[in-house]
Design a protein around this motif. Structure first.
Motif, short mmCIF file in Angstrom:
data_model
loop_
_atom_site.label_atom_id
_atom_site.label_comp_id
_atom_site.label_asym_id
_atom_site.label_seq_id
_atom_site.Cartn_x
_atom_site.Cartn_y
_atom_site.Cartn_z
N GLU A 331 0.76 -1.09 -0.09
CA GLU A 331 0.15 0.06 0.00
C GLU A 331 0.99 1.25 0.00
N ILE A 332 2.01 1.20 0.62
CA ILE A 332 2.94 2.39 0.88
C ILE A 332 4.01 2.53 -0.26
N ALA A 333 4.03 1.31 -1.15
CA ALA A 333 5.24 1.08 -1.99
C ALA A 333 4.99 2.15 -3.38
N ASP A 334 6.04 2.76 -3.70
CA ASP A 334 6.09 3.41 -5.18
C ASP A 334 6.78 2.62 -5.99
N ILE A 335 7.69 1.67 -5.52
CA ILE A 335 8.02 0.73 -6.70
C ILE A 335 8.30 -0.51 -6.01
N GLY A 336 8.21 -1.76 -6.71
CA GLY A 336 8.58 -2.91 -6.41
C GLY A 336 9.68 -3.53 -7.13
N LEU A 337 10.41 -4.43 -6.07
CA LEU A 337 11.59 -5.35 -7.04
C LEU A 337 11.35 -6.69 -6.34
N VAL A 338 11.23 -7.55 -7.48
CA VAL A 338 11.04 -8.95 -7.17
C VAL A 338 12.15 -9.67 -7.96
N TYR A 339 12.18 -11.03 -7.40
CA TYR A 339 12.93 -12.09 -8.13
C TYR A 339 11.84 -12.92 -8.89
N THR A 340 11.20 -14.02 -8.29
CA THR A 340 10.07 -14.48 -8.70
C THR A 340 8.87 -14.66 -7.88
N THR A 341 8.70 -13.91 -6.57
CA THR A 341 7.71 -13.92 -5.82
C THR A 341 6.38 -13.65 -6.41
N THR A 342 5.34 -14.06 -5.96
CA THR A 342 3.96 -13.83 -6.47
C THR A 342 3.59 -12.29 -5.93
N VAL A 343 4.20 -11.72 -4.99
CA VAL A 343 4.07 -10.29 -4.34
C VAL A 343 4.34 -9.52 -5.45
N ALA A 348 1.37 -5.23 -8.79
CA ALA A 348 0.94 -4.66 -10.21
C ALA A 348 -0.67 -4.58 -9.84
N MET A 349 -1.21 -5.40 -9.46
CA MET A 349 -2.59 -5.56 -9.03
C MET A 349 -3.08 -4.11 -8.29
N SER A 350 -2.33 -3.74 -7.45
CA SER A 350 -2.55 -2.49 -6.81
C SER A 350 -1.95 -1.09 -7.29
N GLY A 351 -1.30 -1.45 -8.87
CA GLY A 351 -1.09 -0.26 -9.51
C GLY A 351 0.56 0.26 -9.23
N VAL A 352 1.22 -0.63 -8.52
CA VAL A 352 2.81 -0.24 -8.21
C VAL A 352 3.45 -0.81 -9.31
N PRO A 353 4.32 -0.05 -9.84
CA PRO A 353 5.26 -0.59 -11.06
C PRO A 353 6.18 -1.67 -10.47
N VAL A 354 6.51 -2.61 -11.06
CA VAL A 354 7.44 -3.85 -10.65
C VAL A 354 8.16 -4.04 -11.55
N LEU A 355 9.68 -3.97 -11.09
CA LEU A 355 10.58 -4.80 -11.88
C LEU A 355 10.95 -6.04 -11.36
N VAL A 356 10.79 -6.95 -12.46
CA VAL A 356 10.87 -8.47 -12.42
C VAL A 356 12.22 -8.99 -12.95
N VAL A 357 12.88 -9.24 -11.97
CA VAL A 357 14.59 -9.64 -12.20
C VAL A 357 14.72 -11.15 -12.51
N GLY A 358 13.71 -12.04 -12.25
CA GLY A 358 13.74 -13.51 -12.49
C GLY A 358 12.89 -13.90 -13.28
N GLN A 359 13.04 -15.41 -13.90
CA GLN A 359 12.20 -15.69 -14.89
C GLN A 359 10.84 -16.41 -14.19
N THR A 360 10.01 -15.43 -13.73
CA THR A 360 8.95 -16.04 -13.19
C THR A 360 7.65 -16.05 -14.12
N HIS A 361 6.44 -16.75 -13.72
CA HIS A 361 5.70 -17.05 -14.65
C HIS A 361 4.85 -15.66 -15.20
#
Length: 462
Positions: A331-343, A348-361
Motif C-alpha cells: 500500500e505504501i510502495a512507490d516501486i516494487g523489486l522482485v525475483y520470482t515471488t507472487t508478491v 501490479a494489481m495495486s497499481g505499483v510499478p514492478v521490476l521483475v528480475v527472475g524468470q517467473t510466470h
C-alpha cells in the motif's frame, strides 16, 4: 493415479526406486532389502499395473569424476544430470552456491546418473507413448524427465500447490516453472466477468487479512493488515519514495535456474543493497519472505548484513516473523523489486510499478517491467524514482494484472480428486469407483486426459 489411468483403459507401468531418503546414502544390503519389500507390496497392483524396479545396473563409484561417468549416456544428458544434481543440493540445503566435492552433491549425482542410465536403457527398449512423473526438476524425477526429453518421448510433469482439489500440469516442460504462456495467449483478451472479478477480490482480501479462503490451505501472513499509517509509524518512514524489495526464500524451487541477467537471487540482493547504501534519495524496505519461518537454510537477513553490517536509516529490514503485513507494505510502495515471488503480481494489481528480475510466470505478461541487463535494471529504477506519480500503472495495466491473477489461480490448476498432503482423507470421499463414474469423469475427466498427453484446452471453461 495409476489405477485410475488403468481404469480408463490405459496400459500403465509403474517404475520405482526403493529409496526412503534422498539426503542419506544407503548400503547395498539395505537397498536390496527395500527393493524386495517394494516388489512384494507392488505385486498386489497386478494385473492393473505393471510395477518395475529401476534399481538396475552395476553401482557407480562413491566419488564421481569425468572418467567414471556412465559412458553409455549422451554428453547432453550428462550435462543435464549434473544440473539436476546441483539443483538437488540447492533445494535440500536452501542455498545457491554448491560445492561439487561435497558428499551430498556426490550422492545426488551418483543416484541421478544411476536413474538416468536405467531409464535410458529401459525407455529405448520399451518406448512408452507418454512418461508421467512428479515434479521433473529435482532428484531422480528430474533425471528421468531429462532422459525422456532427450529421447523425444512426450513427458507430463505434475505437482500440488496450495489448493485442494487441484493439480498443476506441464506437458513437455517442468511443472515448477509454471509456464502460462499458452493459457495467457488464449485468455488475456477475454475480460473477467463481474463474478470472476469478485472471486479474485475475495482471494486477495483473504490474503490481506491473513485468512484461509475456500480450498486454499496456506496462510502466509502472520497478522492481518494494519493500514498504511500504522506501518509508516512502525518503520519510521518519511516522505521520500518507498522501494519494496520482496524476497523469495533462498534456494526455493521457484527461484532455482530462474536467472535472467544475474548469477543468482543472492547476487541480485547483494548488488541492490549495495546500490541503495550509496544513495539516500529513496527508502528501501527489504521484506523477508514469511516462508523463511519454516526453512532451515540461510536467511536473506544474512545476505543483507554481509553487504551492510549496520544498515543506514533509509534501509529497513522486515523479518519473516515481523508483526507487519506485506500488503500494508504494498500500500505504501512507490516501486516494487522482485525475483520470482507472487508478491510482484499482487503489487501490479495495486497499481505499483514492478521490476521483475527472475524468470517467473508473470514476467512479460504486459503489466510488469522486465529488465534484461544490470544497465536496464538501473535505468528503469532511476526513471521511476525520478517521477514516481507518473510511473504508476495505468488502469488498463491494473485490469490486465487482475485478469492474469484470476487465470493463474483459478484456471491454470486443473481439477483433481486427490492432493498429495491430504490423500488419505480425500480418497475416502473420492473413491476410485466414484472418480471413474459419471460424476468423477465430469469433474476430472479432462485432467486425466491431459495426464496422458492430450493437449490442454485452455479455452474450455473451468
Amino acid at each position: 493415479m495409476g489405477f485410475a489411468l488403468a481404469g480408463l483403459g490405459h496400459q500403465v507401468k509403474l517404475a520405482y526406486l526403493p529409496y526412503a531418503n534422498w539426503r542419506k546414502p544407503l548400503n547395498r544390503f539395505d537397498l536390496r532389502r527395500h527393493n524386495a519389500y517394494s516388489q512384494k507390496i507392488l505385486q498386489q497392483t497386478g494385473p492393473l499395473l505393471t510395477a518395475i524396479s529401476w534399481l538396475d545396473g552395476a553401482p557407480l563409484p562413491t566419488r564421481i569424476n569425468p572418467l567414471t561417468r556412465p559412458n553409455e549416456l549422451p554428453r547432453d544428458l550428462l550435462r543435464a544430470i549434473e544440473d539436476v544434481s546441483i539443483r538437488d543440493v540447492q533445494y535440500t540445503l536452501q542455498v545457491e552456491d554448491v560445492e561439487q566435492d561435497s558428499e551430498l552433491y556426490q550422492l545426488r549425482l551418483r543416484r541421478n546418473l544411476q536413474a538416468a542410465r536405467t531409464a535410458y536403457a529401459c525407455l529405448r527398449k520399451s518406448r512408452p507413448d507418454v512418461l508421467l512423473t512428479p515434479n521433473g526438476s529435482i532428484l531422480e524425477m528430474g533425471a528421468v524427465y531429462q532422459t525422456a526429453r532427450l529421447l523425444g518421448i512426450p513427458v507430463v510433469t505434475y505437482e500440488f500447490g496450495e489448493q485442494r482439489g487441484r493439480i498443476w500440469l506441464a506437458q513437455d516442460g517442468e511443472v515448477m516453472r509454471q509456464e502460462t504462456d499458452c493459457l495467457w495467449q488464449t485468455r488475456r483478451d477475454t475480460p473477467l466477468t463481474e463474478a470472476q472479478l469478485e472471486k479474485a477480490r475475495q482471494l486477495y482480501t483473504s490474503r490481506q487479512r491473513a485468512d484461509l479462503w475456500q480450498n486454499f490451505s496456506r496462510r502466509w501472513q502472520g497478522i492481518p493488515s494494519q493500514g498504511e499509517a500504522q506501518v509508516r509509524l512502525a518503520l519510521g518512514l518519511d516522505e521520500r519514495p518507498v522501494v519494496l524489495l520482496a524476497a523469495n526464500v533462498i534456494g526455493d524451487s521457484l527461484t532455482l535456474g530462474r536467472q535472467v541477467f544475474t548469477r543468482s537471487m543472492t547476487e541480485w540482493l547483494q548488488r541492490t543493497i549495495a546500490d541503495f547504501t550509496a544513495r539516500s534519495d529513496a527508502q528501501l524496505i527489504v521484506r523477508i519472505h514469511p516462508g523463511e519461518r519454516y526453512t532451515q537454510g540461510p536467511s536473506v537477513a544474512d545476505v543483507v548484513r554481509q553487504v551492510v553490517p549496520e544498515l543506514p536509516s533509509h534501509i529497513h529490514l522486515v523479518g519473516a516473523d515481523a508483526p507487519i503485513n506485506t500488503y500494508d507494505l504494498i500500500e505504501i510502495a512507490d516501486i516494487g523489486l522482485v525475483y520470482t515471488t507472487t508478491v510482484g503480481m499482487e503489487m501490479a494489481m495495486s497499481g505499483v510499478p514492478v521490476l521483475v528480475v527472475g524468470q517467473t510466470h508473470y514476467r512479460g505478461k504486459g503489466f510488469t517491467l522486465d529488465p534484461d541487463s544490470w544497465q536496464s535494471y538501473q535505468e528503469l529504477l532511476n526513471q521511476i524514482l525520478a517521477n514516481r506519480e507518473a510511473q504508476r500503472l495505468s488502469h488498463q495495466q491494473v485490469n490486465l494484472a487482475w485478469n492474469y491473477a484470476y487465470r493463474f489461480f483459478f484456471e491454470y490448476p486443473q481439477a483433481f480428486p486427490w492432493h498429495l498432503l491430504y490423500f488419505w482423507e480425500e480418497q475416502t470421499e473420492w473413491t476410485l469407483e466414484r472418480v471413474l463414474g459419471r460424476e468423477g469423469q465430469a469433474l476430472f475427466g479432462d485432467t486425466f486426459a491431459y495426464l496422458t498427453g492430450e493437449p490442454i484446452d485452455w479455452a474450455k471453461a473451468r
